[in-house]
Design a protein around this motif. Structure first.
Motif, PDB file in Angstrom:
ATOM      1  N   ASP A   1       0.491  -1.392  -0.185  1.00  0.00           N
ATOM      2  CA  ASP A   1      -0.199   0.139  -0.188  1.00  0.00           C
ATOM      3  C   ASP A   1       0.369   1.423   0.629  1.00  0.00           C
ATOM      4  O   ASP A   1       0.712   2.115  -0.711  1.00  0.00           O
ATOM      5  N   LEU A   2       1.807   1.265   0.668  1.00  0.00           N
ATOM      6  CA  LEU A   2       2.761   2.052   0.906  1.00  0.00           C
ATOM      7  C   LEU A   2       3.037   2.592  -0.840  1.00  0.00           C
ATOM      8  O   LEU A   2       3.513   4.015  -1.018  1.00  0.00           O
ATOM      9  N   PHE A   3       3.924   1.634  -1.075  1.00  0.00           N
ATOM     10  CA  PHE A   3       4.531   1.783  -2.958  1.00  0.00           C
ATOM     11  C   PHE A   3       3.619   2.148  -3.757  1.00  0.00           C
ATOM     12  O   PHE A   3       4.085   2.814  -4.043  1.00  0.00           O
ATOM     13  N   MET A   4       2.428   1.480  -3.446  1.00  0.00           N
ATOM     14  CA  MET A   4       1.381   2.225  -4.417  1.00  0.00           C
ATOM     15  C   MET A   4       1.390   3.534  -3.990  1.00  0.00           C
ATOM     16  O   MET A   4       0.957   4.188  -5.102  1.00  0.00           O
ATOM     17  N   GLU A   5       1.130   3.975  -2.920  1.00  0.00           N
ATOM     18  CA  GLU A   5       1.320   5.532  -2.881  1.00  0.00           C
ATOM     19  C   GLU A   5       2.256   6.057  -2.772  1.00  0.00           C
ATOM     20  O   GLU A   5       2.067   7.728  -3.637  1.00  0.00           O
ATOM     21  N   THR A   6       3.396   5.676  -2.892  1.00  0.00           N
ATOM     22  CA  THR A   6       4.645   6.919  -3.619  1.00  0.00           C
ATOM     23  C   THR A   6       4.578   6.780  -4.916  1.00  0.00           C
ATOM     24  O   THR A   6       5.453   7.427  -5.302  1.00  0.00           O
ATOM     25  N   LEU A   7       4.385   5.394  -5.561  1.00  0.00           N
ATOM     26  CA  LEU A   7       4.402   6.076  -7.032  1.00  0.00           C
ATOM     27  C   LEU A   7       3.026   6.632  -7.548  1.00  0.00           C
ATOM     28  O   LEU A   7       3.226   7.413  -8.810  1.00  0.00           O
ATOM     29  N   SER A   8       2.042   6.535  -6.829  1.00  0.00           N
ATOM     30  CA  SER A   8       1.145   7.537  -7.141  1.00  0.00           C
ATOM     31  C   SER A   8       1.566   8.562  -7.064  1.00  0.00           C
ATOM     32  O   SER A   8       1.179   9.698  -7.722  1.00  0.00           O
ATOM     33  N   GLY A   9       2.203   9.104  -6.045  1.00  0.00           N
ATOM     34  CA  GLY A   9       2.525  10.816  -5.614  1.00  0.00           C
ATOM     35  C   GLY A   9       3.263  10.446  -6.444  1.00  0.00           C
ATOM     36  O   GLY A   9       3.467  12.756  -6.817  1.00  0.00           O
TER      37      GLY A   9
END
Length: 358
Positions: free
Chosen positions: A348-356
């Protein structure tokens, strides 16, 4: 021409890298053969099949052309190629030549490993990515539930790498191959990693590409000689692959290329490493390099638990616990067991990082 010798428990074989080698491949044969089956794909065949066939005058030489793409690494194609070998009368003194990228090499190698309990095969890579898969003797096909789940360790009789064949690969294949070179640098050679991060793929000369491939193969050879059957340090070559293979499987091998998925997987491994150990890795440097070279870095909408279930099909998984290759620093890889709860948070954190960063 550069020659690297790779020692396995069964044999020592040569990896020959140079220009124009496809026109003189018999010079690198370890023995003579009663018949030869060349397995290639429908894209490579149009460029190089005739060149390879011209090496043979009186030999019994046959060809099998498969469809380009990961979908050909199937049990159905595996069976068809066995039928082809039988129909052509191949015997235990015959040879299979794998002319193509990683898919052709994995598939043809597994056919060779299982035909009449094993005959010789020679790898003739035509992509940058295949510098990695052609060395080390891993051969396999895919299962619907995961990549390379059906396979063996079966070293080739030789690897003949004509770097001129790289002139016809597309940009996606180029990126895919360089992701594996970055992986090799990350697990074993920090100066090599730094040098890769300083170049743009569009600016590389043929000599520089050959130098990079030679360095990557040298790293791979050192690792597989020390651990042929992946009981220990050979697992480090899977940096980025646990997450990357899951991405490929979720998209039924029709989304990211293998190397593009591994590139994203390496970024994920960086982030998990930083959450697991007191370490700061060059995440921003790698991300910027990947972005500037055109790697896709945005994920489609994915269910985190679906990703974890695919990750559990990875061959390193033990007792249904995901084992990931992480880094304590560049060139200091380790394996670590990651719990489902932690994985959910990390994904979840990784997907937020890429999305950001989009």
């Amino acid at each position: 021409m550069k020659v690297t010798k790779v020692k396995s428990s069964a044999k020592t074989y040569g990896v020959y890298i140079g220009e124009g080698l496809r026109t003189k491949i018999k010079e690198f044969f370890p023995t003579t053969y009663s018949s030869i089956l060349i397995i290639t794909d429908d894209l490579v065949a149009g460029h190089y099949l005739e060149d390879v066939q011209r090496n043979f005058d009186n030999e019994h030489v046959y060809t099998a052309i498969i469809e380009n793409g990961e979908g050909s690494k199937s049990i159905e194609m595996f069976h068809q190629l066995h039928t082809k070998a039988i129909d052509c009368g191949l015997d235990r003194k015959s040879l299979i030549i794998a002319l193509g990228g990683g898919v052709v090499g994995d598939l043809a190698g597994f056919v060779a490993a299982t035909y009449m309990r094993g005959i010789d095969f020679i790898q003739m890579p035509t992509t940058i990515l295949a510098h990695d898969s052609s060395v080390g003797g891993k051969v396999a096909i895919n299962h619907a539930q995961g990549k390379n789940l059906i396979g063996n360790f079966y070293p080739p009789a030789a690897v003949i790498y004509d770097v001129n064949t790289l002139q016809t690969i597309n940009q996606q294949e180029f990126r895919s191959g360089y992701a594996e070179l970055v992986k090799e640098a990350l697990i074993a050679d920090e100066p090599f990693f730094d040098s890769l991060m300083s170049v743009h793929l569009s600016d590389l000369t043929s000599k520089t590409i050959a130098d990079h491939i030679n360095r990557g193969i040298a790293i791979k050879a050192d690792v597989v000689e020390a651990d042929e059957t992946e009981a220990g340090i050979r697992k480090y070559l899977n940096l980025g692959h646990t997450f990357g293979h899951a991405l490929e499987a979720i998209q039924d091998y029709h989304g990211f290329s293998h190397g593009e998925a591994v590139a994203i997987g390496m970024l994920f491994a960086f982030q998990v490493s930083e959450q697991t150990f007191p370490v700061s890795l060059p995440f921003n440097q790698l991300y910027s390099w990947l972005k500037s070279n055109g790697y896709p870095l945005q994920l489609p909408k994915l269910d985190s638990m679906h990703i974890i279930n695919k990750m559990k099909l990875d061959k390193k998984t033990e007792g249904k616990k995901v084992q990931m290759v992480l880094l304590r620093s560049v060139a200091q890889p380790v394996t670590a067991e990651i719990s489902d709860d932690d994985l959910l948070n990390y994904i979840d954190l990784f997907m937020e990082t890429l999305s950001g960063r989009s």
